[in-house]
Write an enzyme that holds these catalytic residues in place. Sequence first.
Site, PDB file in Angstrom:
ATOM      1  N   PHE A 130      39.738 -10.564 -66.335  1.00  0.00           N
ATOM      2  CA  PHE A 130      40.776 -11.522 -66.717  1.00  0.00           C
ATOM      3  C   PHE A 130      41.683 -11.819 -65.530  1.00  0.00           C
ATOM      4  O   PHE A 130      42.061 -10.908 -64.777  1.00  0.00           O
ATOM      5  CB  PHE A 130      41.677 -10.947 -67.816  1.00  0.00           C
ATOM      6  CG  PHE A 130      40.996 -10.569 -69.093  1.00  0.00           C
ATOM      7  CD1 PHE A 130      40.901 -11.470 -70.141  1.00  0.00           C
ATOM      8  CD2 PHE A 130      40.481  -9.291 -69.272  1.00  0.00           C
ATOM      9  CE1 PHE A 130      40.306 -11.112 -71.348  1.00  0.00           C
ATOM     10  CE2 PHE A 130      39.881  -8.920 -70.466  1.00  0.00           C
ATOM     11  CZ  PHE A 130      39.790  -9.836 -71.509  1.00  0.00           C
ATOM     12  N   ASP A 131      42.083 -13.066 -65.382  1.00  0.00           N
ATOM     13  CA  ASP A 131      43.252 -13.400 -64.586  1.00  0.00           C
ATOM     14  C   ASP A 131      44.477 -12.962 -65.391  1.00  0.00           C
ATOM     15  O   ASP A 131      44.387 -12.690 -66.596  1.00  0.00           O
ATOM     16  CB  ASP A 131      43.259 -14.909 -64.323  1.00  0.00           C
ATOM     17  CG  ASP A 131      44.453 -15.351 -63.484  1.00  0.00           C
ATOM     18  OD1 ASP A 131      44.952 -14.552 -62.673  1.00  0.00           O
ATOM     19  OD2 ASP A 131      44.889 -16.505 -63.653  1.00  0.00           O
TER      20      ASP A 131
END
Length: 370
Positions: free
Chosen positions: A212-213
Amino acid sequence: MSANSGRTLTTSGQDLAKNGNSSNTKAPWKDAGTVLQPTTPTRKPQPPKPQNAITIAVSSRVLFNMEKEQQIFEQQGMEEYIKYQVAHETESFSPGPAFSFVKALEAVNAQLRELYPESEELFDVVLITNNHANVGLRLINTINHYQLVIERFCMTGGNSSIGYLKAYHTNLYLSADPDKVHEALEAGIAAATMFTPDKMTEVSETQLRVAFDGDAVLFSDESEQIYKAHGLDKFFEHEKAHENKPLDHGPLKGFLEVLGKLQKKFYAKGHRMDCPIRTYLVTARSAASSGARALKTLRSWGLEIDEALFLAGAPKGPMLEKIRPHIFFDDQMFHVEGAAEMGTVACHVPYGVAQRIVRKGGKETSPVVK
């Protein structure tokens, strides 16, 4: 590289830790296009009830490669599209970008069933498509050909799928259509547009890896708004001043929560070190200057992340190539394209300030995903 959601994916699906070079193993898409003998398997595990499951909704165009069929639809219309699909319904589709992700979900389910035979807290993959029901036979035959455990279909015949996503308590929706993804996000459903890289990095068959960012994906875009409006120095000042104030949640926080909940079930059985789910935070934030707030926010939510990579603006693609995730989420197409260039299946989350471009005259518009 153009992150084009219609390109063909090739995946090996081999477990790197055990198999290394997979050149002698026949990959599942090698059989694509061959004539199938439509059969209905009788020993597939029963899907969990929707209210108990972690529901992953995938469109047919990300689960399978339907580029040719999509061109027929766009160029010749619905009737010719249906005729083609019916005429080729005993030919399997080749895998699409979500295929390895779905296989990894099934691998996690298999291990959960061993540890918790009576539990219905499992991944449930639902195929969501605006295809006509006449196309359903080819999809069913292909799913059985690859022995996928997908029992729930929604074929909406061109109508919106949002109501069905809500009815299934969907935790994540993946589509090749950015308009449908926007609609889902506006309805409060975690969603992302999935793209197909030109090449595909080999991924594990036994451990689900999700990257995930941070900002505008797990977290809100409040800090990114400061950066866009006032620059990097003001962003650092803001994050330092608000280090102990948790960020608000972003669109995919809930998906990380359900992954963490399943991880704890493995931990409870002594499988922390060999847990079949591993999560990653891959962010452009700097560790010393702005990383503390991100980590403290996760802690305040009661969430763990297995690995955190603070890249201080460096490209994400090379790191993702080392991680080899089944799926990576980012709100900026620049990072999606960079990941895809290195062979990672990347998804665009069209949320937050990064989606707004100010044109001449001061009018705000959204970028077009091509």
